[in-house]
Design a protein around this motif. Structure first.
Motif, PDB file in Angstrom:
ATOM      1  N   ILE A 187       6.721 -38.941  47.592  1.00 53.00           N
ATOM      2  CA  ILE A 187       6.941 -38.636  46.186  1.00 53.00           C
ATOM      3  C   ILE A 187       7.798 -37.388  46.111  1.00 53.00           C
ATOM      4  N   TYR A 188       8.555 -37.249  45.019  1.00 50.39           N
ATOM      5  CA  TYR A 188       9.357 -36.047  44.812  1.00 50.39           C
ATOM      6  C   TYR A 188       8.531 -34.987  44.107  1.00 50.39           C
ATOM      7  N   VAL A 189       8.637 -33.768  44.601  1.00 46.62           N
ATOM      8  CA  VAL A 189       8.000 -32.607  43.988  1.00 46.62           C
ATOM      9  C   VAL A 189       9.011 -31.467  43.979  1.00 46.62           C
ATOM     10  N   ARG A 211      -2.217 -41.870  57.311  1.00 51.16           N
ATOM     11  CA  ARG A 211      -1.718 -42.360  56.019  1.00 51.16           C
ATOM     12  C   ARG A 211      -1.394 -41.157  55.150  1.00 51.16           C
ATOM     13  N   ALA A 212      -0.209 -40.625  55.350  1.00 49.79           N
ATOM     14  CA  ALA A 212       0.171 -39.372  54.710  1.00 49.79           C
ATOM     15  C   ALA A 212       1.101 -39.596  53.521  1.00 49.79           C
ATOM     16  N   VAL A 213       1.190 -38.554  52.691  1.00 53.81           N
ATOM     17  CA  VAL A 213       2.124 -38.524  51.568  1.00 53.81           C
ATOM     18  C   VAL A 213       3.123 -37.405  51.859  1.00 53.81           C
ATOM     19  N   LEU A 214       4.409 -37.760  51.877  1.00 53.89           N
ATOM     20  CA  LEU A 214       5.469 -36.772  52.036  1.00 53.89           C
ATOM     21  C   LEU A 214       5.752 -36.163  50.675  1.00 53.89           C
ATOM     22  N   GLY A 264       6.823 -40.773  41.252  1.00 56.09           N
ATOM     23  CA  GLY A 264       6.179 -41.801  42.039  1.00 56.09           C
ATOM     24  C   GLY A 264       4.829 -42.187  41.468  1.00 56.09           C
ATOM     25  N   HIS A 265       4.228 -43.149  42.104  1.00 54.23           N
ATOM     26  CA  HIS A 265       2.881 -43.591  41.746  1.00 54.23           C
ATOM     27  C   HIS A 265       2.043 -43.590  43.014  1.00 54.23           C
ATOM     28  N   ASP A 314       0.326 -35.342  38.401  1.00 55.72           N
ATOM     29  CA  ASP A 314       0.431 -34.083  39.123  1.00 55.72           C
ATOM     30  C   ASP A 314       1.270 -33.124  38.279  1.00 55.72           C
ATOM     31  N   PRO A 315       1.431 -31.881  38.685  1.00 53.87           N
ATOM     32  CA  PRO A 315       2.165 -30.917  37.849  1.00 53.87           C
ATOM     33  C   PRO A 315       3.628 -31.279  37.601  1.00 53.87           C
ATOM     34  N   PHE A 316       4.146 -32.279  38.308  1.00 49.44           N
ATOM     35  CA  PHE A 316       5.559 -32.634  38.216  1.00 49.44           C
ATOM     36  C   PHE A 316       5.813 -33.921  37.446  1.00 49.44           C
ATOM     37  N   GLY A 317       4.759 -34.637  37.082  1.00 53.32           N
ATOM     38  CA  GLY A 317       4.921 -35.880  36.347  1.00 53.32           C
ATOM     39  C   GLY A 317       4.653 -37.128  37.155  1.00 53.32           C
TER      40      GLY A 317
END
Length: 137
Positions: free
Chosen positions: A10-12, A52-55, A83-84, A123-126
């Motif tokens: 996801i983008y942050v 099972r990580a989230v980048l 992202g979702h 999350d704080p970014f949408g």
């Protein structure tokens, strides 16, 4: 043949703020935090599930130009390009209450669905997050 998904992304726009949210509020653990010069490779995972990580990726070089990155950040902040992520829990009501008490932005309270009970947050970014207590769990 493919056997599993190991990392999703996801983008942050702010990776330190993302760490505060995903580790500090949701209980993830850092699995990788590496500086590759133009980018920081930052992954988090739920405790006991490091495979099972989230980048948590900051939009920008080398994967995109700064101009494109600015457009991506603007779209994420509006909640239209984020992202979702979908997670399971044992008790949706308890998890909902804990996250709300921690100051997490809840966008949808727990709802009975055919598959179980779920609720939504951002999350704080949408980026959109769904948490579900699956039937039979």
């Amino acid at each position: 043949m493919l056997t599993s998904i190991t990392i999703t992304q996801i983008y942050v726009p702010d990776q330190d703020q993302a760490l505060d949210f995903y580790v500090g509020k949701l209980g993830f653990e850092v699995t990788n935090d590496m500086d590759f010069g133009p980018m920081r490779w930052l992954t988090v995972a739920l405790p006991g599930a490091p495979d099972r990580a989230v980048l948590l990726e900051k939009p920008g070089p080398p994967s995109m130009s700064e101009e494109t990155a600015a457009e991506v950040r603007a779209a994420i902040s509006k909640g239209v390009a984020g992202g979702h992520l979908f997670f399971a829990c044992d008790d949706a009501s308890r998890t909902h209450a804990e996250l709300k008490a921690a100051g997490v932005e809840i966008t949808e309270d727990p709802v009975d669905q055919p598959y179980g009970i779920d609720f939504g947050l951002r999350d704080p970014f949408g980026n959109h997050i769904r948490i579900a207590q699956m039937k039979g769990a």
